[in-house]
Design a protein around this motif. Sequence first.
Motif, PDB file in Angstrom:
ATOM      1  N   MET A   1       0.841  -1.181   0.000  1.00 53.97           N
ATOM      2  CA  MET A   1       0.000   0.000   0.000  1.00 53.97           C
ATOM      3  C   MET A   1       0.885   1.243   0.000  1.00 53.97           C
ATOM      4  O   MET A   1       1.876   1.290   0.720  1.00 53.97           O
ATOM      5  CB  MET A   1      -0.913   0.005   1.230  1.00 53.97           C
ATOM      6  N   ASP A   2       0.522   2.222  -0.778  1.00 52.48           N
ATOM      7  CA  ASP A   2       1.217   3.507  -0.821  1.00 52.48           C
ATOM      8  C   ASP A   2       0.652   4.379   0.300  1.00 52.48           C
ATOM      9  O   ASP A   2      -0.347   5.069   0.131  1.00 52.48           O
ATOM     10  CB  ASP A   2       1.008   4.161  -2.195  1.00 52.48           C
ATOM     11  N   PHE A   3       1.295   4.344   1.462  1.00 53.42           N
ATOM     12  CA  PHE A   3       0.769   5.063   2.623  1.00 53.42           C
ATOM     13  C   PHE A   3       0.760   6.569   2.423  1.00 53.42           C
ATOM     14  O   PHE A   3      -0.175   7.246   2.848  1.00 53.42           O
ATOM     15  CB  PHE A   3       1.552   4.693   3.890  1.00 53.42           C
ATOM     16  N   ASP A   4       1.792   7.117   1.756  1.00 56.64           N
ATOM     17  CA  ASP A   4       1.829   8.562   1.540  1.00 56.64           C
ATOM     18  C   ASP A   4       0.703   9.017   0.616  1.00 56.64           C
ATOM     19  O   ASP A   4       0.021  10.003   0.891  1.00 56.64           O
ATOM     20  CB  ASP A   4       3.187   9.001   0.971  1.00 56.64           C
ATOM     21  N   GLY A   5       0.507   8.285  -0.475  1.00 56.55           N
ATOM     22  CA  GLY A   5      -0.563   8.641  -1.401  1.00 56.55           C
ATOM     23  C   GLY A   5      -1.934   8.483  -0.777  1.00 56.55           C
ATOM     24  O   GLY A   5      -2.827   9.321  -0.960  1.00 56.55           O
ATOM     25  N   THR A   6      -2.096   7.421   0.006  1.00 55.79           N
ATOM     26  CA  THR A   6      -3.368   7.190   0.679  1.00 55.79           C
ATOM     27  C   THR A   6      -3.622   8.278   1.719  1.00 55.79           C
ATOM     28  O   THR A   6      -4.744   8.767   1.857  1.00 55.79           O
ATOM     29  CB  THR A   6      -3.390   5.790   1.329  1.00 55.79           C
ATOM     30  N   ALA A   7      -2.588   8.674   2.441  1.00 53.84           N
ATOM     31  CA  ALA A   7      -2.736   9.749   3.431  1.00 53.84           C
ATOM     32  C   ALA A   7      -3.147  11.053   2.755  1.00 53.84           C
ATOM     33  O   ALA A   7      -3.986  11.797   3.277  1.00 53.84           O
ATOM     34  CB  ALA A   7      -1.433   9.934   4.206  1.00 53.84           C
ATOM     35  N   THR A   8      -2.599  11.332   1.588  1.00 50.68           N
ATOM     36  CA  THR A   8      -2.966  12.540   0.841  1.00 50.68           C
ATOM     37  C   THR A   8      -4.446  12.508   0.472  1.00 50.68           C
ATOM     38  O   THR A   8      -5.147  13.516   0.580  1.00 50.68           O
ATOM     39  CB  THR A   8      -2.097  12.681  -0.427  1.00 50.68           C
ATOM     40  N   VAL A   9      -4.923  11.349   0.050  1.00 51.44           N
ATOM     41  CA  VAL A   9      -6.349  11.200  -0.283  1.00 51.44           C
ATOM     42  C   VAL A   9      -7.205  11.471   0.944  1.00 51.44           C
ATOM     43  O   VAL A   9      -8.170  12.233   0.894  1.00 51.44           O
ATOM     44  CB  VAL A   9      -6.643   9.800  -0.869  1.00 51.44           C
ATOM     45  N   PHE A  10      -6.842  10.872   2.078  1.00 46.99           N
ATOM     46  CA  PHE A  10      -7.652  11.052   3.278  1.00 46.99           C
ATOM     47  C   PHE A  10      -7.552  12.467   3.839  1.00 46.99           C
ATOM     48  O   PHE A  10      -8.527  12.980   4.411  1.00 46.99           O
ATOM     49  CB  PHE A  10      -7.322   9.998   4.330  1.00 46.99           C
ATOM     50  N   LYS A  11      -6.415  13.119   3.661  1.00 47.11           N
ATOM     51  CA  LYS A  11      -6.325  14.535   4.057  1.00 47.11           C
ATOM     52  C   LYS A  11      -7.296  15.368   3.229  1.00 47.11           C
ATOM     53  O   LYS A  11      -7.981  16.246   3.745  1.00 47.11           O
ATOM     54  CB  LYS A  11      -4.903  15.069   3.863  1.00 47.11           C
ATOM     55  N   ALA A  12      -7.362  15.091   1.949  1.00 40.71           N
ATOM     56  CA  ALA A  12      -8.282  15.828   1.080  1.00 40.71           C
ATOM     57  C   ALA A  12      -9.729  15.555   1.465  1.00 40.71           C
ATOM     58  O   ALA A  12     -10.586  16.433   1.383  1.00 40.71           O
ATOM     59  CB  ALA A  12      -8.036  15.474  -0.382  1.00 40.71           C
ATOM     60  N   LEU A  13     -10.013  14.333   1.900  1.00 39.10           N
ATOM     61  CA  LEU A  13     -11.371  13.970   2.305  1.00 39.10           C
ATOM     62  C   LEU A  13     -11.735  14.504   3.687  1.00 39.10           C
ATOM     63  O   LEU A  13     -12.903  14.494   4.068  1.00 39.10           O
ATOM     64  CB  LEU A  13     -11.527  12.444   2.306  1.00 39.10           C
ATOM     65  N   GLY A  14     -10.745  14.998   4.417  1.00 42.40           N
ATOM     66  CA  GLY A  14     -10.945  15.434   5.796  1.00 42.40           C
ATOM     67  C   GLY A  14     -11.463  16.850   5.953  1.00 42.40           C
ATOM     68  O   GLY A  14     -11.226  17.479   6.979  1.00 42.40           O
ATOM     69  N   ASP A  15     -12.169  17.355   4.977  1.00 37.04           N
ATOM     70  CA  ASP A  15     -12.722  18.705   5.058  1.00 37.04           C
ATOM     71  C   ASP A  15     -14.149  18.688   4.528  1.00 37.04           C
ATOM     72  O   ASP A  15     -14.400  18.138   3.446  1.00 37.04           O
ATOM     73  CB  ASP A  15     -11.862  19.670   4.229  1.00 37.04           C
ATOM     74  N   ALA A  16     -15.063  19.285   5.266  1.00 35.21           N
ATOM     75  CA  ALA A  16     -16.481  19.266   4.879  1.00 35.21           C
ATOM     76  C   ALA A  16     -16.728  19.953   3.535  1.00 35.21           C
ATOM     77  O   ALA A  16     -17.563  19.487   2.748  1.00 35.21           O
ATOM     78  CB  ALA A  16     -17.335  19.912   5.966  1.00 35.21           C
ATOM     79  N   HIS A  17     -16.017  21.025   3.242  1.00 35.77           N
ATOM     80  CA  HIS A  17     -16.208  21.707   1.953  1.00 35.77           C
ATOM     81  C   HIS A  17     -15.803  20.810   0.790  1.00 35.77           C
ATOM     82  O   HIS A  17     -16.480  20.744  -0.235  1.00 35.77           O
ATOM     83  CB  HIS A  17     -15.423  23.026   1.884  1.00 35.77           C
TER      84      HIS A  17
END
Length: 107
Positions: free
Chosen positions: A1-17
């Motif tokens: 698993m690409d942890f850095d890429g996955t973390a970037t995805v979840f950071k982007a998903l971590g905002d209501a807007h």
Amino acid sequence: MDFDGTATVFKALGDAHRLRALHFLATADAGCCSTGQGVCTCDVQQQLGLSQPTTSHHMKLLVEAGLVHAEKRSKWTYYTLSPRGLLVARTALDGLLAAAPSAQEAI
């Protein structure tokens, strides 16, 4: 698993807007600037109720995370969902769910 890429995805998903923007892209109909080939920045901005620079910032993060594709046409940018980016999030969650012993009992 690409942890850095996955973390970037979840950071982007971590905002209501940004979640609202993704939902809007997924459900936009022909009544807005959607041409069937993306949704116009102006409609995303109106939907979110944010200024143009703030909307652009949120959309840029979604694009960088691979969740959204952006295509510049004349004055406007048009956005579409990226199935690949959404699959990264789903795969990560499925993997965690499968690895958690108590989670399988809850299903």
